[in-house]
Design an enzyme around this catalytic site. Structure first.
Site, PDB file in Angstrom:
ATOM      1  CB  ALA A 159      -9.168   2.250   3.346  1.00  0.00           C
ATOM      2  CG  PHE A 160     -11.879  -3.071   2.673  1.00  0.00           C
ATOM      3  CD1 PHE A 160     -12.420  -2.473   4.111  1.00  0.00           C
ATOM      4  CD2 PHE A 160     -12.915  -4.092   2.364  1.00  0.00           C
ATOM      5  CE1 PHE A 160     -13.679  -2.573   4.501  1.00  0.00           C
ATOM      6  CE2 PHE A 160     -14.079  -4.207   3.138  1.00  0.00           C
ATOM      7  CZ  PHE A 160     -14.458  -3.435   4.268  1.00  0.00           C
ATOM      8  CB  ILE A 162      -1.046   0.115   0.975  1.00  0.00           C
ATOM      9  CG1 ILE A 162      -2.068  -1.270   1.199  1.00  0.00           C
ATOM     10  CG2 ILE A 162      -1.732   1.388   1.440  1.00  0.00           C
ATOM     11  CD1 ILE A 162      -2.778  -1.575   2.460  1.00  0.00           C
ATOM     12  CG  ASP A 180     -10.799   3.634   6.511  1.00  0.00           C
ATOM     13  OD1 ASP A 180     -11.892   4.043   6.637  1.00  0.00           O
ATOM     14  OD2 ASP A 180     -10.483   2.585   6.148  1.00  0.00           O
ATOM     15  CD  GLU A 210     -11.468  -0.010  13.274  1.00  0.00           C
ATOM     16  OE1 GLU A 210     -10.996   1.295  13.162  1.00  0.00           O
ATOM     17  OE2 GLU A 210     -11.502  -1.058  12.686  1.00  0.00           O
ATOM     18  CB  THR A 234      -5.944   4.189   5.235  1.00  0.00           C
ATOM     19  OG1 THR A 234      -4.640   4.044   4.884  1.00  0.00           O
ATOM     20  CG2 THR A 234      -6.265   5.601   4.989  1.00  0.00           C
ATOM     21  CG  HIS A 252     -11.539  -0.523   8.961  1.00  0.00           C
ATOM     22  ND1 HIS A 252     -10.990  -1.079  10.158  1.00  0.00           N
ATOM     23  CD2 HIS A 252     -10.764  -0.900   7.928  1.00  0.00           C
ATOM     24  CE1 HIS A 252      -9.783  -1.767   9.730  1.00  0.00           C
ATOM     25  NE2 HIS A 252      -9.587  -1.675   8.226  1.00  0.00           N
ATOM     26  NE  ARG A 277      -5.978  -3.973  11.221  1.00  0.00           N
ATOM     27  CZ  ARG A 277      -6.394  -3.912   9.984  1.00  0.00           C
ATOM     28  NH1 ARG A 277      -6.638  -2.892   8.994  1.00  0.00           N
ATOM     29  NH2 ARG A 277      -6.538  -5.242   9.341  1.00  0.00           N
TER      30      ARG A 277
HETATM   31  P1  NAI Z   1       2.729  -4.894   3.662  1.00  0.00           P
HETATM   32  O1  NAI Z   1       3.177  -5.996   4.469  1.00  0.00           O
HETATM   33  O2  NAI Z   1       2.883  -4.976   2.327  1.00  0.00           O
HETATM   34  O3  NAI Z   1       3.622  -3.586   4.142  1.00  0.00           O
HETATM   35  C1  NAI Z   1       3.688  -2.977   5.483  1.00  0.00           C
HETATM   36  C2  NAI Z   1       5.076  -2.671   5.432  1.00  0.00           C
HETATM   37  O4  NAI Z   1       5.398  -2.182   6.744  1.00  0.00           O
HETATM   38  C3  NAI Z   1       6.254  -3.478   5.112  1.00  0.00           C
HETATM   39  O5  NAI Z   1       7.330  -2.945   4.046  1.00  0.00           O
HETATM   40  C4  NAI Z   1       7.089  -3.544   6.471  1.00  0.00           C
HETATM   41  O6  NAI Z   1       8.547  -3.641   6.122  1.00  0.00           O
HETATM   42  C5  NAI Z   1       6.620  -2.296   7.148  1.00  0.00           C
HETATM   43  N1  NAI Z   1       6.928  -2.581   8.634  1.00  0.00           N
HETATM   44  C6  NAI Z   1       6.571  -3.663   9.382  1.00  0.00           C
HETATM   45  N2  NAI Z   1       7.066  -3.433  10.851  1.00  0.00           N
HETATM   46  C7  NAI Z   1       7.346  -2.078  10.717  1.00  0.00           C
HETATM   47  C8  NAI Z   1       8.027  -1.573  11.701  1.00  0.00           C
HETATM   48  N3  NAI Z   1       8.218  -1.875  13.024  1.00  0.00           N
HETATM   49  N4  NAI Z   1       8.379  -0.096  11.553  1.00  0.00           N
HETATM   50  C9  NAI Z   1       8.510   0.290  10.200  1.00  0.00           C
HETATM   51  N5  NAI Z   1       7.953  -0.384   9.156  1.00  0.00           N
HETATM   52  C10 NAI Z   1       7.426  -1.620   9.294  1.00  0.00           C
HETATM   53  O7  NAI Z   1       1.244  -4.588   3.975  1.00  0.00           O
HETATM   54  P2  NAI Z   1       0.222  -3.599   3.133  1.00  0.00           P
HETATM   55  O8  NAI Z   1      -0.594  -4.477   2.421  1.00  0.00           O
HETATM   56  O9  NAI Z   1       0.760  -2.391   2.798  1.00  0.00           O
HETATM   57  O10 NAI Z   1      -0.783  -3.284   4.176  1.00  0.00           O
HETATM   58  C11 NAI Z   1      -0.463  -2.396   5.385  1.00  0.00           C
HETATM   59  C12 NAI Z   1      -1.478  -2.298   6.240  1.00  0.00           C
HETATM   60  O11 NAI Z   1      -2.457  -1.556   6.021  1.00  0.00           O
HETATM   61  C13 NAI Z   1      -2.115  -3.611   6.855  1.00  0.00           C
HETATM   62  O12 NAI Z   1      -1.172  -4.351   7.849  1.00  0.00           O
HETATM   63  C14 NAI Z   1      -3.168  -3.363   7.427  1.00  0.00           C
HETATM   64  O13 NAI Z   1      -3.401  -2.934   8.790  1.00  0.00           O
HETATM   65  C15 NAI Z   1      -3.769  -2.024   6.655  1.00  0.00           C
HETATM   66  N6  NAI Z   1      -5.069  -2.083   5.941  1.00  0.00           N
HETATM   67  C16 NAI Z   1      -6.037  -1.600   6.131  1.00  0.00           C
HETATM   68  C17 NAI Z   1      -7.134  -1.535   5.084  1.00  0.00           C
HETATM   69  C18 NAI Z   1      -8.386  -0.726   5.535  1.00  0.00           C
HETATM   70  O14 NAI Z   1      -9.391  -1.017   4.883  1.00  0.00           O
HETATM   71  N7  NAI Z   1      -8.282   0.345   6.026  1.00  0.00           N
HETATM   72  C19 NAI Z   1      -7.038  -2.610   4.132  1.00  0.00           C
HETATM   73  C20 NAI Z   1      -5.938  -3.478   3.866  1.00  0.00           C
HETATM   74  C21 NAI Z   1      -4.895  -3.299   4.783  1.00  0.00           C
END
Ligand code: NAI
Length: 341
Positions: A310-311, A160, A264, A269, A238, A308, A240
């Protein structure tokens, strides 16, 4: 051996079109039954799925040790989300339950929502629309700001976050990045720079969060480091709610350190959505306190909150179902994919 076993599959919290879609696409000779249930909110509801070996829920379906102990037949839990912080992975492992997620359904979807929130704040879209609906066309207090030339600090450059980088580049913004793993080619392609979290917080006009929520990222933005923010900056979340300490967010909004927030997701929540259940359930003082802060946040004019959502695009939902169906078929075939525990 595994293929001889017949699986019963339970889906939680699906809309009726999703049920039709699943029934259409999830045919497998090793599945003896597919059933649909609403979200199981009370612990006593879990007996409804006691016979099922495969269960699929969304982020509103929490699973912890207590739930797993009530489900002796459960072998596979397929969450229809990217995040899996609503599932106790250690407890799942203890009970021999594999957990899968949907890693890549909506990088563009969530990134687009991130910009929807950002543009809404930048151009005061919400008060503008409220006003014109009342036939008031005054421009008082509706002056916004350009994104072009502003510094955006992107925390988390996975799927993302990387798409947010692409969009920010399209808006001709200056891009700062923070992640524990650096995507050098992304940074090079979009003239972005990885910096420390401290530097990102103190140099960004806009901060946006795209890291998963876990013990390490709990309150990543907190009372100590929120003071580093540029006065008058904006924050978008967007990812958590628990990534930001709500109390710190409120203080920064009151002091003017933050000019606005686009959220979001909110800490606790789950509780805010099902407040009526608090009448029957014990919630810790800390959780109730966060809930109170959420309610105060919702009233702020410079805070916009979406539920919530965004998805929630048609394309993303279909991709979520397709991957979930693949996850289930692969598990049954003995080649599980997208396993997170
Ligand atoms: P992803 O796994 O592709 O990317 C997460 C990034 O965070 C990675 O590059 C990782 O290295 C980095 N990361 C992990 N721990 C870290 C830390 N302690 N410090 C710095 N960087 C760190 O995940 P993606 O697909 O980009 O999704 C991210 C988050 O978005 C999901 O975990 C979910 O919580 C949230 N999300 C929210 C949605 C919504 O509807 N609001 C829908 C989909 C996801």
């Amino acid at each position: 051996m595994r293929n001889k076993m017949k699986y019963q599959v339970a889906f939680l919290g699906c809309e009726s079109w999703e049920e039709d879609y699943i029934l259409n696409k999830l045919s497998d000779k090793n599945i003896s039954k597919i059933s649909f249930f609403p979200v199981l909110s009370k612990i006593s509801d879990f007996k409804k799925i006691i016979d099922f070996s495969i269960v699929s829920g969304f982020i509103n379906s929490t699973f912890n040790e207590k739930h797993f102990s009530l489900l002796p037949n459960l072998k596979f839990l397929s969450t229809r989300s990217t995040g899996y912080d609503h599932i106790d992975l250690i407890a799942a492992k203890k009970y021999g339950i594999k957990v899968s997620n949907v890693p890549l359904y909506g990088a563009n979807t969530v990134a687009e929502h991130t910009f929807a929130l950002l543009l809404a704040l930048a151009r005061k879209i919400y008060p503008s629309i409220t006003r014109t609906k009342q036939s008031n066309f005054s421009l008082d207090n509706l002056r916004g700001f350009d994104l072009k030339g502003k510094s955006i600090g992107i925390i988390g450059t996975g799927s993302i976050g990387a798409h947010v980088v692409r969009l920010a580049h399209g808006f001709q913004m200056k891009i700062l990045l923070y992640d524990i793993y650096k995507n050098r080619s992304l940074a090079k392609k979009y003239q972005a720079n990885y910096v420390s979290l401290r530097q990102l917080l103190s140099r960004s006009d806009i901060i946006t969060l795209h890291v998963p929520y876990n013990k390490k990222t709990h309150h990543l933005i907190n009372q100590a480091n929120i003071k580093l923010l540029k006065p008058g900056s904006y924050i978008i979340n967007t990812s958590r709610g628990g990534l930001i300490e709500t109390k710190a967010l409120l203080k920064a909004l009151v002091s003017g350190q933050l000019a606005g927030a686009g959220l979001d997701v909110l800490e606790e929540e789950g509780l805010i959505k099902e407040e009526i259940q608090l009448l029957d359930r014990q919630a810790s003082r800390e959780k109730l306190n966060t809930l109170l802060h959420d309610h105060i946040l919702l009233k702020f004019d410079n805070v916009i909150v979406t539920p919530h959502n965004a998805f929630n695009s048609e394309e993303a939902l279909r991709r979520i179902l397709d991957t979930t169906i693949e996850n289930i078929k692969s598990f049954i075939a003995g080649r599980p994919i997208n396993i997170v525990n």
